[in-house]
Scaffold this motif. Structure first.
Motif, PDB file in Angstrom:
ATOM      1  N   ARG A  36      36.974  20.909 -16.614  1.00 46.95           N
ATOM      2  CA  ARG A  36      38.194  21.601 -16.225  1.00 46.95           C
ATOM      3  C   ARG A  36      38.875  20.760 -15.156  1.00 46.95           C
ATOM      4  N   GLN A  37      40.193  20.617 -15.269  1.00 50.19           N
ATOM      5  CA  GLN A  37      40.935  19.822 -14.293  1.00 50.19           C
ATOM      6  C   GLN A  37      42.062  20.644 -13.690  1.00 50.19           C
ATOM      7  N   THR A  38      42.079  20.714 -12.366  1.00 51.29           N
ATOM      8  CA  THR A  38      43.157  21.353 -11.625  1.00 51.29           C
ATOM      9  C   THR A  38      43.574  20.422 -10.493  1.00 51.29           C
ATOM     10  N   ALA A  88      44.383  25.907 -16.072  1.00 50.33           N
ATOM     11  CA  ALA A  88      43.929  24.537 -15.847  1.00 50.33           C
ATOM     12  C   ALA A  88      44.061  23.786 -17.166  1.00 50.33           C
TER      13      ALA A  88
END
Lengths: 116, 110
Positions: A36-38, A88
């Motif tokens: 997951r990328q935020t 995200a």
């Protein structure tokens, strides 16, 4: 050869709804990773599988998240119920354990999830 | 403290210059180190990996590793505008999982 395939590419849903993200790894690869990328937290490993078996799910944020890999060519990441903070980009990646110490992970295009 | 630290930048260099990207890591047991490039709105793609102390060169890219100092760097020579991206440093754990830094945003000015 096709790379890692993810679907959907974009998902907009309302809080409380169930969300299912899908991934097809590169054929022959035996490791599959969900990230997951935020902006705030960067790229985080959620869970990964080896030969369809979950190895480490310590990165899964809470019980609302679950992942399965029923066969070598398919994996799902499910969020139930979804919350706005789950918004995200979710990446799936796969790699081949060659027996060496270094294996390239190939990333899919990602699914951009927005929870309203 | 994050296990992998990078200067978040942004880092700006003129076209043709050398861009230097730095990364430190906390796990002394880390054996393999990776540099990924991520264009805006795209997925990360591997540029280089390194697991031996010293330098490793691939075209315009050179990775440097110093395990004693727990330091990894990436040098981009003759920087081009197409090199403008976020560069992610990662270490590999014992079970092949990657831990990523927060990334350094690089802009190469024409």
């Amino acid at each position: 050869d096709a790379g890692v395939i993810q679907s959907p590419r974009h998902e907009v849903t309302e809080m409380g709804q169930e969300v299912t993200l899908r991934c097809k790894p590169i054929s022959g690869h035996d490791y599959l990773f969900w990230y997951r990328q935020t902006m705030m937290r960067g790229l985080e490993l959620l869970i990964y599988f080896n030969n369809n078996v979950p190895i480490d799910d310590s990165g899964m944020p809470e019980d609302r998240f679950s992942a399965k890999m029923p066969n070598a060519s398919f994996s799902t990441l499910k969020i139930q119920p979804s919350e706005p903070r789950d918004s995200a980009v979710y990446f799936c990646a796969s790699s081949l354990a060659s027996g060496g110490t270094t294996d390239t992970q190939y990333f899919g295009p990602g699914t951009r999830l927005t929870v309203l | 403290q994050k296990e992998v630290e990078q200067n978040s930048g942004p880092l700006s260099v003129p076209e043709g210059a050398i861009a230097s990207l730095n990364c430190t890591y906390s796990d002394r047991g880390s054996q393999s180190f990776f540099w990924y490039r991520q264009y805006s709105g795209k997925s990360p793609e591997l540029i280089m990996f390194i697991y031996s102390n010293g330098d490793k060169e691939d075209g315009r890219f050179t990775a440097q590793l110093n395990k004693a100092s727990q330091y990894v760097s990436l040098l981009i020579r003759d920087s081009q505008p197409s090199d403008s991206a976020t560069y992610l440093c990662a270490t590999e754990g014992s079970a092949r999982q990657l831990t990523f830094g927060s990334g350094t945003q690089l802009t190469v000015l024409p």
